[in-house]
Design a protein around this motif. Structure first.
Motif, PDB file in Angstrom:
ATOM      1  N   THR A 136       0.814  -1.211   0.000  1.00  0.00           N
ATOM      2  CA  THR A 136       0.000   0.000   0.000  1.00  0.00           C
ATOM      3  C   THR A 136       0.850   1.264   0.000  1.00  0.00           C
ATOM      4  O   THR A 136       0.630   2.184  -0.799  1.00  0.00           O
ATOM      5  N   VAL A 137       1.831   1.320   0.878  1.00  0.00           N
ATOM      6  CA  VAL A 137       2.657   2.524   1.010  1.00  0.00           C
ATOM      7  C   VAL A 137       3.509   2.750  -0.246  1.00  0.00           C
ATOM      8  O   VAL A 137       3.641   3.886  -0.729  1.00  0.00           O
ATOM      9  N   LEU A 138       4.080   1.681  -0.772  1.00  0.00           N
ATOM     10  CA  LEU A 138       4.869   1.814  -1.989  1.00  0.00           C
ATOM     11  C   LEU A 138       4.007   2.289  -3.155  1.00  0.00           C
ATOM     12  O   LEU A 138       4.408   3.176  -3.920  1.00  0.00           O
ATOM     13  N   ALA A 139       2.819   1.722  -3.285  1.00  0.00           N
ATOM     14  CA  ALA A 139       1.922   2.125  -4.371  1.00  0.00           C
ATOM     15  C   ALA A 139       1.513   3.584  -4.234  1.00  0.00           C
ATOM     16  O   ALA A 139       1.485   4.330  -5.226  1.00  0.00           O
ATOM     17  N   ASP A 140       1.187   4.018  -3.005  1.00  0.00           N
ATOM     18  CA  ASP A 140       0.802   5.411  -2.764  1.00  0.00           C
ATOM     19  C   ASP A 140       1.894   6.374  -3.216  1.00  0.00           C
ATOM     20  O   ASP A 140       1.648   7.332  -3.962  1.00  0.00           O
ATOM     21  N   ASN A 141       3.114   6.122  -2.745  1.00  0.00           N
ATOM     22  CA  ASN A 141       4.197   7.078  -3.012  1.00  0.00           C
ATOM     23  C   ASN A 141       4.698   6.989  -4.444  1.00  0.00           C
ATOM     24  O   ASN A 141       5.098   8.008  -5.024  1.00  0.00           O
ATOM     25  N   PHE A 142       4.653   5.805  -5.033  1.00  0.00           N
ATOM     26  CA  PHE A 142       5.021   5.667  -6.443  1.00  0.00           C
ATOM     27  C   PHE A 142       4.057   6.468  -7.322  1.00  0.00           C
ATOM     28  O   PHE A 142       4.472   7.188  -8.240  1.00  0.00           O
ATOM     29  N   ARG A 143       2.772   6.366  -7.026  1.00  0.00           N
ATOM     30  CA  ARG A 143       1.774   7.091  -7.822  1.00  0.00           C
ATOM     31  C   ARG A 143       1.925   8.593  -7.665  1.00  0.00           C
ATOM     32  O   ARG A 143       1.784   9.353  -8.635  1.00  0.00           O
ATOM     33  N   ARG A 144       2.242   9.038  -6.465  1.00  0.00           N
ATOM     34  CA  ARG A 144       2.356  10.476  -6.212  1.00  0.00           C
ATOM     35  C   ARG A 144       3.490  11.115  -6.996  1.00  0.00           C
ATOM     36  O   ARG A 144       3.373  12.268  -7.422  1.00  0.00           O
ATOM     37  N   ILE A 145       4.596  10.395  -7.192  1.00  0.00           N
ATOM     38  CA  ILE A 145       5.721  11.058  -7.870  1.00  0.00           C
ATOM     39  C   ILE A 145       5.862  10.685  -9.345  1.00  0.00           C
ATOM     40  O   ILE A 145       6.488  11.431 -10.100  1.00  0.00           O
ATOM     41  N   THR A 146       5.291   9.561  -9.771  1.00  0.00           N
ATOM     42  CA  THR A 146       5.407   9.190 -11.187  1.00  0.00           C
ATOM     43  C   THR A 146       4.110   9.389 -11.946  1.00  0.00           C
ATOM     44  O   THR A 146       4.122   9.446 -13.189  1.00  0.00           O
ATOM     45  N   GLY A 147       2.975   9.439 -11.238  1.00  0.00           N
ATOM     46  CA  GLY A 147       1.688   9.506 -11.906  1.00  0.00           C
ATOM     47  C   GLY A 147       1.249   8.163 -12.470  1.00  0.00           C
ATOM     48  O   GLY A 147       0.245   8.087 -13.191  1.00  0.00           O
ATOM     49  N   GLU A 148       1.972   7.098 -12.140  1.00  0.00           N
ATOM     50  CA  GLU A 148       1.671   5.763 -12.654  1.00  0.00           C
ATOM     51  C   GLU A 148       1.293   4.832 -11.505  1.00  0.00           C
ATOM     52  O   GLU A 148       1.548   5.124 -10.344  1.00  0.00           O
ATOM     53  N   ASP A 149       0.705   3.700 -11.871  1.00  0.00           N
ATOM     54  CA  ASP A 149       0.399   2.670 -10.877  1.00  0.00           C
ATOM     55  C   ASP A 149       1.577   1.701 -10.787  1.00  0.00           C
ATOM     56  O   ASP A 149       2.109   1.248 -11.805  1.00  0.00           O
ATOM     57  N   LEU A 150       1.980   1.382  -9.575  1.00  0.00           N
ATOM     58  CA  LEU A 150       3.047   0.408  -9.372  1.00  0.00           C
ATOM     59  C   LEU A 150       2.527  -0.985  -9.705  1.00  0.00           C
ATOM     60  O   LEU A 150       1.436  -1.373  -9.273  1.00  0.00           O
ATOM     61  N   GLY A 151       3.317  -1.748 -10.472  1.00  0.00           N
ATOM     62  CA  GLY A 151       2.912  -3.092 -10.823  1.00  0.00           C
ATOM     63  C   GLY A 151       2.836  -3.990  -9.601  1.00  0.00           C
ATOM     64  O   GLY A 151       3.622  -3.854  -8.664  1.00  0.00           O
ATOM     65  N   VAL A 152       1.874  -4.901  -9.594  1.00  0.00           N
ATOM     66  CA  VAL A 152       1.745  -5.920  -8.554  1.00  0.00           C
ATOM     67  C   VAL A 152       1.628  -7.267  -9.263  1.00  0.00           C
ATOM     68  O   VAL A 152       0.734  -7.453 -10.093  1.00  0.00           O
ATOM     69  N   GLU A 153       2.549  -8.171  -8.971  1.00  0.00           N
ATOM     70  CA  GLU A 153       2.568  -9.464  -9.638  1.00  0.00           C
ATOM     71  C   GLU A 153       2.587 -10.581  -8.600  1.00  0.00           C
ATOM     72  O   GLU A 153       2.963 -10.362  -7.448  1.00  0.00           O
ATOM     73  N   THR A 154       2.187 -11.761  -9.022  1.00  0.00           N
ATOM     74  CA  THR A 154       2.191 -12.926  -8.140  1.00  0.00           C
ATOM     75  C   THR A 154       2.889 -14.089  -8.849  1.00  0.00           C
ATOM     76  O   THR A 154       2.598 -14.368 -10.017  1.00  0.00           O
ATOM     77  N   LEU A 155       3.798 -14.727  -8.147  1.00  0.00           N
ATOM     78  CA  LEU A 155       4.481 -15.914  -8.652  1.00  0.00           C
ATOM     79  C   LEU A 155       4.040 -17.119  -7.825  1.00  0.00           C
ATOM     80  O   LEU A 155       3.629 -16.973  -6.672  1.00  0.00           O
ATOM     81  N   PRO A 156       4.144 -18.326  -8.385  1.00  0.00           N
ATOM     82  CA  PRO A 156       3.584 -19.492  -7.706  1.00  0.00           C
ATOM     83  C   PRO A 156       4.359 -19.968  -6.487  1.00  0.00           C
ATOM     84  O   PRO A 156       3.790 -20.618  -5.607  1.00  0.00           O
ATOM     85  N   SER A 157       5.666 -19.678  -6.422  1.00  0.00           N
ATOM     86  CA  SER A 157       6.467 -20.249  -5.337  1.00  0.00           C
ATOM     87  C   SER A 157       7.670 -19.376  -5.029  1.00  0.00           C
ATOM     88  O   SER A 157       8.060 -18.507  -5.815  1.00  0.00           O
ATOM     89  N   ARG A 158       8.269 -19.643  -3.873  1.00  0.00           N
ATOM     90  CA  ARG A 158       9.496 -18.950  -3.483  1.00  0.00           C
ATOM     91  C   ARG A 158      10.621 -19.245  -4.480  1.00  0.00           C
ATOM     92  O   ARG A 158      11.407 -18.362  -4.830  1.00  0.00           O
ATOM     93  N   ASP A 159      10.706 -20.485  -4.942  1.00  0.00           N
ATOM     94  CA  ASP A 159      11.744 -20.849  -5.914  1.00  0.00           C
ATOM     95  C   ASP A 159      11.586 -20.055  -7.203  1.00  0.00           C
ATOM     96  O   ASP A 159      12.575 -19.600  -7.795  1.00  0.00           O
ATOM     97  N   ALA A 160      10.354 -19.884  -7.642  1.00  0.00           N
ATOM     98  CA  ALA A 160      10.106 -19.102  -8.847  1.00  0.00           C
ATOM     99  C   ALA A 160      10.523 -17.652  -8.650  1.00  0.00           C
ATOM    100  O   ALA A 160      11.079 -17.017  -9.555  1.00  0.00           O
ATOM    101  N   MET A 161      10.271 -17.124  -7.450  1.00  0.00           N
ATOM    102  CA  MET A 161      10.688 -15.750  -7.171  1.00  0.00           C
ATOM    103  C   MET A 161      12.211 -15.635  -7.163  1.00  0.00           C
ATOM    104  O   MET A 161      12.774 -14.712  -7.768  1.00  0.00           O
ATOM    105  N   SER A 162      12.878 -16.561  -6.496  1.00  0.00           N
ATOM    106  CA  SER A 162      14.345 -16.530  -6.455  1.00  0.00           C
ATOM    107  C   SER A 162      14.927 -16.555  -7.858  1.00  0.00           C
ATOM    108  O   SER A 162      15.881 -15.826  -8.172  1.00  0.00           O
TER     109      SER A 162
END
Length: 211
Positions: A136-162
């Motif tokens: 929430t906080v990152l999205a708020d402040n990103f939008r305030r200074i860039t005028g864009e929405d911060l991407g939010v993504e989901t990966l299936p597992s910790r290994d996939a993220m690594s």
């Protein structure tokens, strides 16, 4: 006008004197002027919007405790409880997305924006509430200074993220390769950031107020 950014100061450091001094000193050092989009650093007010203790996790699974501090200008990693210096600073404008793991809701990463040529960080929070607050906080402040929405993504597992994390070596190689398209994207976003930040600058000192 933008809605006010929400504050989640879990560590109670928003008015911490040591933290405020560390951020102020770094901001005023001449070698760091390039981090402020051509604006006068002394006139930029930096405020803490998120503080939380969590674990930074590397690609091999090793965890280190950190204090994650998010301001209106940047994301900082401090050693937990030590605000005399920070381990890393990522400008808010250089974020690309916050990435979460479907099967482990306390695990997330900060994916940097490709044209910034910076590497990613993975974290494990102490609670899902802390991850939700970071998002929430990152999205708020990103939008305030860039005028864009911060991407939010989901990966299936910790290994996939690594496996998805950009490393410092990879980013250094991409930076060396450069490219006009990347440069143009940076200039466009940073010009927007400068214009948005300029609306919130502290007044310049007048002759009568100078020491």
């Amino acid at each position: 006008p933008s809605a006010p950014a929400r504050i989640r100061d879990f560590l109670g450091v928003r008015e911490d004197a040591e933290l405020r001094d560390t951020l102020r000193v770094w901001k005023l050092q001449a070698r760091n002027r390039g981090a402020f989009y051509g604006l006068t650093p002394a006139r930029l007010k930096e405020r803490v919007y998120l503080s939380v203790s969590l674990s930074k996790v590397n690609r091999k699974g090793k965890a280190q405790r950190r204090a994650l501090i998010v301001t209106n200008l940047a994301v900082y990693n401090f050693k937990d409880g030590d605000y005399g210096s920070f381990k890393r600073r990522i400008p808010i404008a250089d974020l690309g997305a916050i990435v979460r793991v479907a099967s482990e809701r306390r695990v997330f990463s900060l994916r940097t924006w490709e044209p910034a040529f910076d590497y990613d960080y993975m974290y494990e929070a102490d609670s899902e509430e802390h991850v939700d607050a970071a998002e929430t906080v990152l999205a708020d402040n990103f939008r305030r200074i860039t005028g864009e929405d911060l991407g939010v993504e989901t990966l299936p597992s910790r290994d996939a993220m690594s496996a998805s994390l950009k490393t410092k070596a990879t980013c250094d190689a991409r930076r060396a390769a450069g490219g006009d398209a990347m440069r143009a994207a940076r200039e466009k976003r940073y010009d927007t950031v400068a214009a948005n930040l300029e609306e919130h600058l502290a007044p310049a000192p007048t002759l009568g107020s100078l020491p």
